[in-house]
Design a protein around this motif. Structure first.
Motif, mmCIF file in Angstrom:
data_model
loop_
_atom_site.group_PDB
_atom_site.id
_atom_site.type_symbol
_atom_site.label_atom_id
_atom_site.label_comp_id
_atom_site.label_asym_id
_atom_site.label_seq_id
_atom_site.Cartn_x
_atom_site.Cartn_y
_atom_site.Cartn_z
ATOM 1 N N TRP A 339 -11.672 5.626 -4.425
ATOM 2 C CA TRP A 339 -10.353 6.133 -4.024
ATOM 3 C C TRP A 339 -10.252 6.028 -2.514
ATOM 4 N N PHE A 340 -9.272 5.298 -2.041
ATOM 5 C CA PHE A 340 -9.199 5.114 -0.588
ATOM 6 C C PHE A 340 -7.764 5.180 -0.087
ATOM 7 N N LYS A 341 -7.682 5.403 1.222
ATOM 8 C CA LYS A 341 -6.378 5.511 1.870
ATOM 9 C C LYS A 341 -5.837 4.100 2.072
ATOM 10 N N CYS A 342 -4.582 3.891 1.723
ATOM 11 C CA CYS A 342 -3.995 2.561 1.924
ATOM 12 C C CYS A 342 -3.996 2.236 3.423
ATOM 13 N N GLU A 350 3.518 0.117 -2.200
ATOM 14 C CA GLU A 350 3.631 -0.971 -1.219
ATOM 15 C C GLU A 350 2.293 -1.723 -1.174
ATOM 16 N N PHE A 351 1.189 -0.972 -1.145
ATOM 17 C CA PHE A 351 -0.123 -1.615 -1.098
ATOM 18 C C PHE A 351 -0.439 -2.295 -2.432
ATOM 19 N N GLU A 374 0.029 9.928 -2.970
ATOM 20 C CA GLU A 374 0.850 8.976 -2.193
ATOM 21 C C GLU A 374 0.077 8.524 -0.958
ATOM 22 N N GLY A 375 0.072 7.220 -0.752
ATOM 23 C CA GLY A 375 -0.669 6.674 0.391
ATOM 24 C C GLY A 375 -2.132 6.400 0.068
ATOM 25 N N TRP A 376 -2.523 6.626 -1.204
ATOM 26 C CA TRP A 376 -3.911 6.402 -1.622
ATOM 27 C C TRP A 376 -3.939 5.398 -2.770
ATOM 28 N N PHE A 377 -5.125 4.915 -3.082
ATOM 29 C CA PHE A 377 -5.237 3.820 -4.036
ATOM 30 C C PHE A 377 -6.552 3.927 -4.801
ATOM 31 N N ARG A 378 -6.531 3.528 -6.087
ATOM 32 C CA ARG A 378 -7.752 3.607 -6.901
ATOM 33 C C ARG A 378 -8.168 2.225 -7.378
ATOM 34 N N LEU A 379 -9.447 1.925 -7.222
ATOM 35 C CA LEU A 379 -10.018 0.720 -7.843
ATOM 36 C C LEU A 379 -11.074 1.151 -8.839
ATOM 37 N N LEU A 398 -7.819 -10.194 3.105
ATOM 38 C CA LEU A 398 -6.418 -9.754 3.295
ATOM 39 C C LEU A 398 -6.124 -9.556 4.769
ATOM 40 N N LYS A 399 -4.905 -9.900 5.174
ATOM 41 C CA LYS A 399 -4.501 -9.598 6.552
ATOM 42 C C LYS A 399 -3.940 -8.191 6.559
ATOM 43 N N LEU A 400 -4.703 -7.260 7.105
ATOM 44 C CA LEU A 400 -4.265 -5.856 7.053
ATOM 45 C C LEU A 400 -3.640 -5.417 8.365
#
Ligand code: PLP
Length: 400
Positions: A339-342, A350-351, A374-379, A398-400
């Motif tokens: 779990w990480f911050k976008c 958006e991410f 919101e603003g976080w992401f799960r892989l 990826l170009k971040l």
């Protein structure tokens, strides 16, 4: 004309993973050449261990022989051989659970959702946010008041109770879906003390218990003093042994767990749940229960843990890629989820779009699990190892 349960109309229109599937299908149609790697839905990919499959085949063969054929199971709560196997498994980490306190089911999702049947609609329900969507959805469906305990960056995504807020039912999940965070014994003791003080019941979901690697992290809430007075535990073989397509789990309700009825009498929660299940559930198929019992045999533990080690290695691959890019995360160590911050303050969806469009990798937007997501992401680490490595190479590019 039937009146509708209009609480359903208040829910998000679609279950989270349906929305993701729709987006991925649209993208795939528009870009048929794209080689999409799916790290979104938390489904396993490794085949079921051989000794478990053998036990299921043997059970199926017995169904074809007059002398060993089985019809309805008397109690619908699971065969003794399986409840004894689960009880023995608890003993292996020093937790005493009687076979009669265990009920076998067709997976943790059913019981997580159905348990609300035995509790009144006026209860205040406390759910950590973000959370596995089933807890919130099933309480909203019956019109209950749901309040949230914030899991966020400050508390390492391990929400703790506010002593000034009252709740009657509490949902906890450790190792957590989606954040991969875990509760220590001391943290669980705080929740247990809070529940006892509030006359509340904790519904403890430990579907990812088999992923725990650290010694001080309890595999069961019943490893913590006081839990037998205030907790129900739900676990599943889905992630432990690759049973997402088999369907088998178990719920533990201690014999001494009671709640007060409006006339002041003490009612056994186990008896009430048994009554509910007696009317609405007819048990799990015999071959599947044979397979489930084999999971807890010494051979079964060894073989299923090999699959878990495979996923844990994927988690390390994901974690080290994020380390390389400098993205902070929780999970991975005691959980198949990272779990990480976008990056760059991007929103979750958006991410999601950026990752899908630029790397052809599918993840899960944290916003789908609640406000704090919101603003976080799960892989997830449940994929194929080569594909996971490939996905993380694309992520790094990826170009971040
Ligand atoms: N609980 C949590 C936290 C989960 O993530 C899941 C499945 O993803 C379940 C329960 C449901 O598992 P089952 O397949 O046993 O219904």
């Amino acid at each position: 004309m039937p009146q509708l349960n209009e609480n359903f109309l208040k829910l998000e229109k679609n279950y989270l993973f349906i929305n993701i599937a729709k987006k991925v299908n649209e993208f795939s149609k528009a870009h048929p050449e794209a080689d999409i790697i799916r790290m979104g839905i938390g489904d396993v990919t490794q085949p079921i261990a051989k000794c478990v499959v053998d036990a299921m085949k043997k059970g199926a063969d017995e169904m074809g022989v007059k002398e060993t054929f089985k019809g309805y199971e008397d109690s619908g709560a699971g065969y003794d051989f399986l409840k004894e196997a689960v009880s023995g498994y608890y003993k292996s980490f020093d937790v005493d659970i009687l076979p009669e306190e265990i009920r076998i089911n067709d997976g943790a999702k059913s019981d997580c959702g159905n348990i609300v049947d035995i509790f009144g609609n006026d209860n205040t329900v406390l759910i950590t946010d973000p959370a596995y969507p089933v807890y919130v959805d099933t309480n909203l469906m019956s019109g209950r008041k749901v309040i949230f305990a914030d899991s966020n960056e400050e508390n390492g995504f391990a929400a703790m109770p506010d002593p000034n807020v009252h709740a009657d039912l509490i949902y906890l999940c450790s190792p957590n879906n989606p954040t991969g965070s875990v509760y220590t014994k001391d943290q669980l003791k705080v929740w247990i003390d809070y529940a006892i003080k509030n006359d509340a019941i904790i519904i403890y979901d430990c579907a990812y218990e088999a992923f725990i690697t650290e010694e001080n992290i309890p595999r069961s809430i019943f490893a913590v003093e006081g839990a037998r007075r205030c907790a129900i535990e739900m676990c599943s073989l889905s992630k432990t042994a690759g049973f997402t397509g088999m369907r088998c789990g178990y719920t533990v309700i201690p014999n001494e767990l009671t709640a007060k009825a409006s006339d002041g009498s003490e009612v056994s929660i186990s008896a009430l749940w048994g009554r509910r299940q007696g009317s609405k559930f007819n048990g799990v198929s015999y071959p599947v229960q044979c397979a489930a019992a084999a999971v807890f045999s010494p051979k079964g533990i060894k073989q299923t843990r090999e699959n878990i080690a495979y996923y844990q290695q994927n988690a390390r691959v994901i974690a080290s890629a994020l380390d390389e890019i400098g993205i902070k995360y929780t999970g991975g160590k005691n959980s198949p989820y990272i779990w990480f911050k976008c990056p760059n303050g991007m929103g979750s969806w958006e991410f999601f779009d950026k990752l899908l469009e630029e790397a052809n990798v599918v993840g899960t937007p944290g916003a789908g699990f609640g406000r704090n997501g919101e603003g976080w992401f799960r892989l997830t680490a449940f994929g194929d190892s080569e594909r996971t490595k490939e996905a993380m190479e694309r992520f790094k590019a990826l170009k971040l």
